[in-house]
Design a protein around this motif. Structure first.
Motif, PDB file in Angstrom:
ATOM      1  N   ASN A   1       2.217   5.243 -22.097  1.00 36.11           N
ATOM      2  CA  ASN A   1       2.089   4.208 -22.978  1.00 36.11           C
ATOM      3  C   ASN A   1       3.554   3.824 -22.937  1.00 36.11           C
ATOM      4  O   ASN A   1       4.191   4.163 -23.695  1.00 36.11           O
ATOM      5  CB  ASN A   1       1.553   4.413 -24.385  1.00 36.11           C
ATOM      6  CG  ASN A   1       0.081   4.628 -24.233  1.00 36.11           C
ATOM      7  OD1 ASN A   1      -0.601   4.260 -23.229  1.00 36.11           O
ATOM      8  ND2 ASN A   1      -0.342   5.518 -25.219  1.00 36.11           N
ATOM      9  N   LEU A   2       3.945   2.781 -21.956  1.00 37.55           N
ATOM     10  CA  LEU A   2       5.239   2.268 -22.007  1.00 37.55           C
ATOM     11  C   LEU A   2       5.315   1.059 -22.790  1.00 37.55           C
ATOM     12  O   LEU A   2       4.168   0.171 -23.219  1.00 37.55           O
ATOM     13  CB  LEU A   2       5.599   1.958 -20.608  1.00 37.55           C
ATOM     14  CG  LEU A   2       5.662   2.981 -19.816  1.00 37.55           C
ATOM     15  CD1 LEU A   2       6.002   2.784 -18.322  1.00 37.55           C
ATOM     16  CD2 LEU A   2       6.617   4.326 -20.077  1.00 37.55           C
ATOM     17  N   LEU A   3       6.541   0.610 -23.224  1.00 37.37           N
ATOM     18  CA  LEU A   3       6.659  -0.642 -23.995  1.00 37.37           C
ATOM     19  C   LEU A   3       6.218  -1.900 -23.336  1.00 37.37           C
ATOM     20  O   LEU A   3       5.551  -2.805 -23.949  1.00 37.37           O
ATOM     21  CB  LEU A   3       8.251  -0.868 -24.485  1.00 37.37           C
ATOM     22  CG  LEU A   3       8.626   0.047 -25.537  1.00 37.37           C
ATOM     23  CD1 LEU A   3      10.143  -0.077 -25.486  1.00 37.37           C
ATOM     24  CD2 LEU A   3       7.962   0.157 -26.809  1.00 37.37           C
ATOM     25  N   LEU A   4       6.309  -1.813 -22.019  1.00 38.86           N
ATOM     26  CA  LEU A   4       5.805  -2.997 -20.916  1.00 38.86           C
ATOM     27  C   LEU A   4       4.331  -3.380 -21.302  1.00 38.86           C
ATOM     28  O   LEU A   4       3.916  -4.360 -21.401  1.00 38.86           O
ATOM     29  CB  LEU A   4       6.265  -2.855 -19.649  1.00 38.86           C
ATOM     30  CG  LEU A   4       5.932  -3.923 -18.715  1.00 38.86           C
ATOM     31  CD1 LEU A   4       7.005  -5.170 -18.940  1.00 38.86           C
ATOM     32  CD2 LEU A   4       5.898  -3.704 -17.263  1.00 38.86           C
ATOM     33  N   SER A   5       3.526  -2.055 -21.212  1.00 38.34           N
ATOM     34  CA  SER A   5       2.081  -2.255 -21.053  1.00 38.34           C
ATOM     35  C   SER A   5       1.480  -2.212 -22.552  1.00 38.34           C
ATOM     36  O   SER A   5       0.746  -3.003 -22.858  1.00 38.34           O
ATOM     37  CB  SER A   5       1.606  -0.778 -20.485  1.00 38.34           C
ATOM     38  OG  SER A   5       1.916   0.263 -21.364  1.00 38.34           O
ATOM     39  N   LYS A   6       2.496  -2.214 -23.531  1.00 38.55           N
ATOM     40  CA  LYS A   6       2.152  -2.373 -24.987  1.00 38.55           C
ATOM     41  C   LYS A   6       2.291  -3.934 -25.355  1.00 38.55           C
ATOM     42  O   LYS A   6       1.164  -4.483 -26.040  1.00 38.55           O
ATOM     43  CB  LYS A   6       3.052  -1.613 -25.946  1.00 38.55           C
ATOM     44  CG  LYS A   6       2.975  -1.975 -27.425  1.00 38.55           C
ATOM     45  CD  LYS A   6       3.753  -1.309 -28.161  1.00 38.55           C
ATOM     46  CE  LYS A   6       3.649  -1.761 -29.754  1.00 38.55           C
ATOM     47  NZ  LYS A   6       4.679  -1.089 -30.501  1.00 38.55           N
ATOM     48  N   HIS A   7       3.497  -4.826 -24.796  1.00 35.20           N
ATOM     49  CA  HIS A   7       3.344  -5.964 -24.996  1.00 35.20           C
ATOM     50  C   HIS A   7       2.842  -6.966 -23.988  1.00 35.20           C
ATOM     51  O   HIS A   7       1.911  -7.667 -24.158  1.00 35.20           O
ATOM     52  CB  HIS A   7       4.817  -6.293 -25.242  1.00 35.20           C
ATOM     53  CG  HIS A   7       5.502  -5.540 -26.625  1.00 35.20           C
ATOM     54  ND1 HIS A   7       5.054  -5.720 -27.633  1.00 35.20           N
ATOM     55  CD2 HIS A   7       6.247  -4.541 -26.460  1.00 35.20           C
ATOM     56  CE1 HIS A   7       5.470  -4.841 -28.597  1.00 35.20           C
ATOM     57  NE2 HIS A   7       6.477  -4.236 -27.723  1.00 35.20           N
ATOM     58  N   LEU A   8       3.143  -6.812 -22.803  1.00 31.64           N
ATOM     59  CA  LEU A   8       2.879  -7.543 -21.761  1.00 31.64           C
ATOM     60  C   LEU A   8       1.544  -7.188 -21.062  1.00 31.64           C
ATOM     61  O   LEU A   8       0.959  -7.743 -20.310  1.00 31.64           O
ATOM     62  CB  LEU A   8       3.712  -7.594 -20.662  1.00 31.64           C
ATOM     63  CG  LEU A   8       5.307  -8.303 -20.692  1.00 31.64           C
ATOM     64  CD1 LEU A   8       6.152  -8.126 -19.618  1.00 31.64           C
ATOM     65  CD2 LEU A   8       4.950  -9.787 -21.188  1.00 31.64           C
ATOM     66  N   GLY A   9       1.033  -5.923 -21.302  1.00 34.82           N
ATOM     67  CA  GLY A   9      -0.340  -5.288 -20.910  1.00 34.82           C
ATOM     68  C   GLY A   9      -1.096  -5.562 -22.014  1.00 34.82           C
ATOM     69  O   GLY A   9      -2.394  -4.737 -21.832  1.00 34.82           O
TER      70      GLY A   9
ATOM     71  N   ASN B   1      -1.556  -4.744 -25.206  1.00 37.89           N
ATOM     72  CA  ASN B   1      -1.694  -3.202 -25.788  1.00 37.89           C
ATOM     73  C   ASN B   1      -2.272  -2.372 -25.125  1.00 37.89           C
ATOM     74  O   ASN B   1      -3.411  -1.839 -25.516  1.00 37.89           O
ATOM     75  CB  ASN B   1      -2.213  -3.605 -27.120  1.00 37.89           C
ATOM     76  CG  ASN B   1      -2.199  -2.436 -28.431  1.00 37.89           C
ATOM     77  OD1 ASN B   1      -1.282  -1.707 -28.011  1.00 37.89           O
ATOM     78  ND2 ASN B   1      -3.112  -2.133 -29.129  1.00 37.89           N
ATOM     79  N   HIS B   2      -1.892  -2.092 -23.796  1.00 36.95           N
ATOM     80  CA  HIS B   2      -2.535  -1.007 -22.950  1.00 36.95           C
ATOM     81  C   HIS B   2      -3.976  -1.429 -22.721  1.00 36.95           C
ATOM     82  O   HIS B   2      -4.672  -0.337 -22.612  1.00 36.95           O
ATOM     83  CB  HIS B   2      -2.453   0.284 -23.460  1.00 36.95           C
ATOM     84  CG  HIS B   2      -1.243   0.348 -24.193  1.00 36.95           C
ATOM     85  ND1 HIS B   2       0.205   0.644 -23.461  1.00 36.95           N
ATOM     86  CD2 HIS B   2      -0.688   0.810 -25.553  1.00 36.95           C
ATOM     87  CE1 HIS B   2       1.217   0.955 -24.423  1.00 36.95           C
ATOM     88  NE2 HIS B   2       0.560   0.984 -25.449  1.00 36.95           N
ATOM     89  N   THR B   3      -4.261  -2.723 -22.272  1.00 36.00           N
ATOM     90  CA  THR B   3      -5.764  -3.072 -22.062  1.00 36.00           C
ATOM     91  C   THR B   3      -6.189  -3.621 -20.681  1.00 36.00           C
ATOM     92  O   THR B   3      -6.901  -4.013 -20.312  1.00 36.00           O
ATOM     93  CB  THR B   3      -6.268  -4.055 -23.232  1.00 36.00           C
ATOM     94  OG1 THR B   3      -5.362  -5.174 -23.238  1.00 36.00           O
ATOM     95  CG2 THR B   3      -6.315  -3.372 -24.475  1.00 36.00           C
ATOM     96  N   THR B   4      -5.078  -3.578 -19.761  1.00 35.83           N
ATOM     97  CA  THR B   4      -5.280  -4.270 -18.707  1.00 35.83           C
ATOM     98  C   THR B   4      -5.835  -3.032 -17.732  1.00 35.83           C
ATOM     99  O   THR B   4      -5.730  -1.554 -18.031  1.00 35.83           O
ATOM    100  CB  THR B   4      -3.926  -4.545 -17.829  1.00 35.83           C
ATOM    101  OG1 THR B   4      -3.009  -3.600 -17.773  1.00 35.83           O
ATOM    102  CG2 THR B   4      -3.367  -5.634 -18.749  1.00 35.83           C
ATOM    103  N   VAL B   5      -6.046  -3.152 -16.420  1.00 32.06           N
ATOM    104  CA  VAL B   5      -6.806  -2.292 -15.431  1.00 32.06           C
ATOM    105  C   VAL B   5      -5.870  -1.249 -15.103  1.00 32.06           C
ATOM    106  O   VAL B   5      -6.199   0.003 -14.721  1.00 32.06           O
ATOM    107  CB  VAL B   5      -7.429  -2.854 -14.453  1.00 32.06           C
ATOM    108  CG1 VAL B   5      -6.391  -3.489 -13.357  1.00 32.06           C
ATOM    109  CG2 VAL B   5      -8.374  -1.971 -13.573  1.00 32.06           C
ATOM    110  N   VAL B   6      -4.533  -1.475 -15.138  1.00 32.02           N
ATOM    111  CA  VAL B   6      -3.658  -0.551 -14.651  1.00 32.02           C
ATOM    112  C   VAL B   6      -2.884   0.267 -15.860  1.00 32.02           C
ATOM    113  O   VAL B   6      -2.153   1.025 -15.691  1.00 32.02           O
ATOM    114  CB  VAL B   6      -2.367  -1.118 -13.941  1.00 32.02           C
ATOM    115  CG1 VAL B   6      -2.731  -1.848 -12.675  1.00 32.02           C
ATOM    116  CG2 VAL B   6      -1.774  -2.135 -14.746  1.00 32.02           C
ATOM    117  N   SER B   7      -3.156  -0.083 -17.229  1.00 30.78           N
ATOM    118  CA  SER B   7      -2.566   0.576 -18.198  1.00 30.78           C
ATOM    119  C   SER B   7      -3.444   1.034 -19.137  1.00 30.78           C
ATOM    120  O   SER B   7      -3.281   2.018 -19.937  1.00 30.78           O
ATOM    121  CB  SER B   7      -1.723  -0.285 -18.972  1.00 30.78           C
ATOM    122  OG  SER B   7      -2.194  -1.415 -19.367  1.00 30.78           O
TER     123      SER B   7
END
Length: 313
Positions: free
Chosen positions: A103-111, A113-119
């Motif tokens: 769980n990186l900051l990028l996937s938290k904000h740009l992803g 909140n970790h809900t894209t298929v890659v995160s």
């Protein structure tokens, strides 16, 4: 005078946080870990990975510690595997155990909140995203419907190449042209938009989208210090920049979706997903659609950037 003051202040902060770090390590110590080299307080083994390319220090460590070893990257634990048989075991027998991404900051904000298929973490939600990608986006039947778009983009590329060499032989840089070709294919299939290429306007919507994608790619990857040393979030403004970038990207993508929604039907990928949204609103939310657009653009852009950064040993 100022340099000495800064040095002693940094030293005082180090000794201040050192007891908390040691206490944290003692409470979160993992048993039966693979061998590990000596680590430094707080930063762990990050100092071993300062100079790229990363595969060189990994090779040296594997010669000393064996094909499987562990590293403490600031507040995160990593296990490095350089054995083909162990890698095969990780990707077959234990693939579900190792399916989640950090769980990186990028996937938290740009992803989102970790809900894209890659995160997104492995589970029902991720399986639903995979189903959408497999059946509704990348299925042969769906892709065949955009054959005309791909054919037209290839035609535009050939016309550009023929124009460059009309009078004499000309040197061309094909890598950037192929990148523009694929990115335009993706966006034309998604939203019917052309954003890349020399013949595209340098102002307005196209320029905004190119700048957004460039900023996302620049902040992507696993090299952001704040992901490994959370204390840097206090001293810097990395997370604040991500939040501002997210607001701009999310606003742009929402405008794309609203534009297709107001078009009252069409043949673009967003149109198809919006039609499915009417019958299954919980599975095809606007956030899900925006996440799919971001992933399709950024993943390819990242792959092209990393191909250009590969160094031979």
């Amino acid at each position: 005078m100022e340099e000495s003051t800064l040095f002693y202040s940094s030293l005082a902060l180090l000794f201040l946080f050192l007891p908390f770090y040691l206490l944290f390590q003692s409470k979160h110590r993992h048993e039966n870990l693979p061998p590990s080299p000596l680590s430094l307080p707080i930063i762990g083994h990050l100092h071993l990975l300062i100079n790229p390319p990363l595969h060189r220090p990994f090779i040296q460590l594997s010669k000393k510690l064996g094909p499987v070893f562990s590293l403490r990257l600031g507040s995160r634990l990593a296990v490095v595997v350089s054995s083909l048989s162990v890698i095969e075991e990780c990707l077959t027998k234990n693939d579900i155990v190792l399916a989640n991404r950090p769980n990186l900051l990028l996937s938290k904000h740009l992803g989102y909140n970790h809900t894209t298929v890659v995160s997104a973490p492995y589970g029902d939600y991720w399986r639903n995203l995979r189903r959408i990608c497999t059946i509704e986006i990348f299925s042969p039947n769906r892709l065949n419907k955009f054959h005309g778009i791909r054919k037209d983009e290839v035609r535009r590329l050939l016309l550009k190449l023929s124009h460059n060499s009309r009078e004499a032989f000309a040197k061309v840089e094909l890598k950037s042209m192929f990148t523009d070709l694929i990115l335009n294919n993706l966006m034309r299939m998604m939203a019917g938009k052309i954003y890349f290429g020399e013949d595209v306007s340098d102002d307005g919507e196209a320029k905004e989208f190119r700048e957004l994608i460039a900023e996302v790619v620049e902040n992507s990857g696993a090299g952001n210090p704040a992901d490994y040393l959370p204390i840097l979030n206090w001293a810097g403004n990395y997370e604040k920049k991500l939040l501002e970038l997210f607001k701009r990207m999310d606003g742009f993508l929402q405008r794309l979706i609203d534009e297709r929604r107001n078009a009252n039907g069409g043949n673009m990928m967003i149109d198809h997903l919006l039609s499915l949204q009417e019958s299954e609103p919980e599975n095809y939310t606007d956030q899900t659609i925006k996440g799919l657009i971001v992933v399709s653009q950024v993943i390819f852009s990242l792959s092209k950037r990393h191909q250009g950064n590969i160094h031979d040993d």
